[in-house]
Design an enzyme around this catalytic site. Structure first.
Site, mmCIF file in Angstrom:
data_model
loop_
_atom_site.group_PDB
_atom_site.id
_atom_site.type_symbol
_atom_site.label_atom_id
_atom_site.label_comp_id
_atom_site.label_asym_id
_atom_site.label_seq_id
_atom_site.Cartn_x
_atom_site.Cartn_y
_atom_site.Cartn_z
ATOM 1 N N SER A 23 -25.705 2.596 -6.904
ATOM 2 C CA SER A 23 -26.042 2.407 -8.316
ATOM 3 C C SER A 23 -25.090 3.379 -9.181
ATOM 4 O O SER A 23 -24.234 3.632 -9.145
ATOM 5 C CB SER A 23 -27.410 2.042 -8.583
ATOM 6 N N THR A 24 -25.986 4.038 -9.973
ATOM 7 C CA THR A 24 -25.717 5.265 -11.013
ATOM 8 C C THR A 24 -24.819 6.222 -10.075
ATOM 9 O O THR A 24 -25.721 6.831 -8.933
ATOM 10 C CB THR A 24 -26.671 5.541 -11.741
ATOM 11 N N HIS B 140 -24.134 -1.667 -8.520
ATOM 12 C CA HIS B 140 -24.504 -2.184 -9.942
ATOM 13 C C HIS B 140 -23.527 -1.856 -10.965
ATOM 14 O O HIS B 140 -23.384 -0.853 -11.346
ATOM 15 C CB HIS B 140 -26.032 -1.414 -10.143
ATOM 16 N N MET C 151 -30.330 5.068 -9.528
ATOM 17 C CA MET C 151 -31.733 4.646 -9.772
ATOM 18 C C MET C 151 -32.346 3.659 -9.060
ATOM 19 O O MET C 151 -32.116 2.796 -8.878
ATOM 20 C CB MET C 151 -31.611 4.572 -11.280
ATOM 21 N N ASP D 50 -33.865 -0.498 -5.200
ATOM 22 C CA ASP D 50 -33.112 -1.427 -4.564
ATOM 23 C C ASP D 50 -32.285 -0.974 -3.461
ATOM 24 O O ASP D 50 -31.624 -0.086 -3.405
ATOM 25 C CB ASP D 50 -32.008 -2.005 -5.863
#
Length: 342
Positions: free
Chosen positions: A167-168, A193, A286, A289
């Protein structure tokens, strides 16, 4: 922690006012200044020393990408790009993420949820500031470190399938990991993401640096050796469908862990269909998940890896995965690809 001190950079006075109003309503954030262009922003960064900067992509006098490069080289600071997240703007915003922008969000509008997510992003970026500054300074001092010189060879004892979630910070991380993938790598499925408009462009960028073939996944597509499949952003989960052969299924279902596509859904699908013949990897991001899905993979006999705290832009997803016993090993980003193919 003291309030995150934010500098808002946008050529639109209206947009600056909207962002300022949204951020000032959160007691954990203080807007310390505004700037209408990068030259004004540079002066205010020196004078105000903000913790986080919000930056428009399209700017007068110097575009946001050029300014971001200067920030990351001369004064490393978490930067959140506030952009029109449309297909034409996807390439330039992805470039910002590759250069080290913390994240990108849509400009406020009727269909965006910018005001809901921006305050939390600001606070998360502030928490990640020390690590970002350390990594950026190291990159400036030692520009060759962490960059793969050549692709790895595929091991005969390696996995039959690879699953990766991020993600991030994942745009940078995935580019480094996939650059080392062998051209004949096992089928590899990735959930990163990203907004829907970005994944096709990101797959194209990855395909340029990865020896294997990288593409945005399509529903019903058969998985093949030497191919890497990136889940489309937006409205569908990516999983495996078992028939006469294994194919990719893109399924419109409820978000999991707040995401669609979700890493958890992908990993659970791999655990069901590949058991001890796969490797799962969680990179920077973050939230949580992917942690539960990775645990299912490990219980089924798969090898499971997580990026370590020092090299993660945000040590959220990998931390949870390790804490619940889902990840067998924590590794610096530079060792992830090598560990996959041992």
């Amino acid at each position: 922690m003291s309030p995150a001190r934010v500098l808002v950079v946008d050529d639109s006075m209206t947009m600056r006012a909207l962002i300022r109003h949204a951020l000032n309503s959160d007691p954990g954030i203080e807007v310390v200044g505004e700037a209408a262009d990068p030259f004004e922003a540079r002066k205010k960064m020196k004078a105000l020393d903000p913790d986080v900067v919000t930056l428009d992509v399209e700017m007068p006098n110097m575009n946001g990408i050029e300014f971001l490069q200067k920030i990351m080289t001369l004064r490393p600071t978490p930067v959140i790009m506030v952009s029109n997240l449309t297909a034409p703007g996807a390439a330039v915003t992805l470039e910002a993420l590759e250069l080290g922008a913390f994240d990108c969000i849509a400009k406020p509008g009727a269909s965006s949820n910018t005001f809901d997510i921006l305050p939390n992003l600001i606070k998360e970026a502030n928490r990640a500031k020390a690590g970002l500054v350390k990594r950026r300074m190291a990159a400036v001092e030692h520009p060759g470190n962490g960059t793969a010189n050549r692709a790895l060879a595929r091991s005969q004892s390696g996995p039959d399938l690879i699953g990766i979630g991020s993600s991030t910070g994942g745009v940078e991380a995935l580019m480094q990991v996939l650059a080392e993938f062998p051209a004949d790598c096992p089928p590899t499925l990735i959930v990163q993401h990203l907004p829907a408009a970005f994944t096709a462009s990101f797959a194209t960028r990855l395909n340029r640096i990865c020896p294997a073939h990288v593409s945005e996944a399509k529903d019903g597509e058969a998985i093949r050796q030497g191919h890497v499949y990136l889940a489309p952003g937006g409205s569908r989960h990516m999983m495996l469908r078992k028939g006469t052969q294994l194919t990719i299924a893109l399924v419109a279902d409820d978000p999991v862990c707040g995401h669609r596509p979700s890493v958890d859904v992908l990993f659970a699908s791999i655990a069901k269909n590949f058991k001890d013949r796969s490797t799962g990897v969680i990179l920077t991001g973050m939230g949580r998940d992917g942690a539960q899905g990775l645990l299912e993979m490990r219980k089924g006999g798969s090898r499971t890896l997580a990026q370590d705290e020092e090299t993660s832009l945000v040590y959220g997803m990998p931390r949870v995965a390790y804490e619940i016993g889902a990840a067998q090993k924590r590794l610096p980003l530079s060792r992830v690809a090598r560990e996959i193919f041992v």
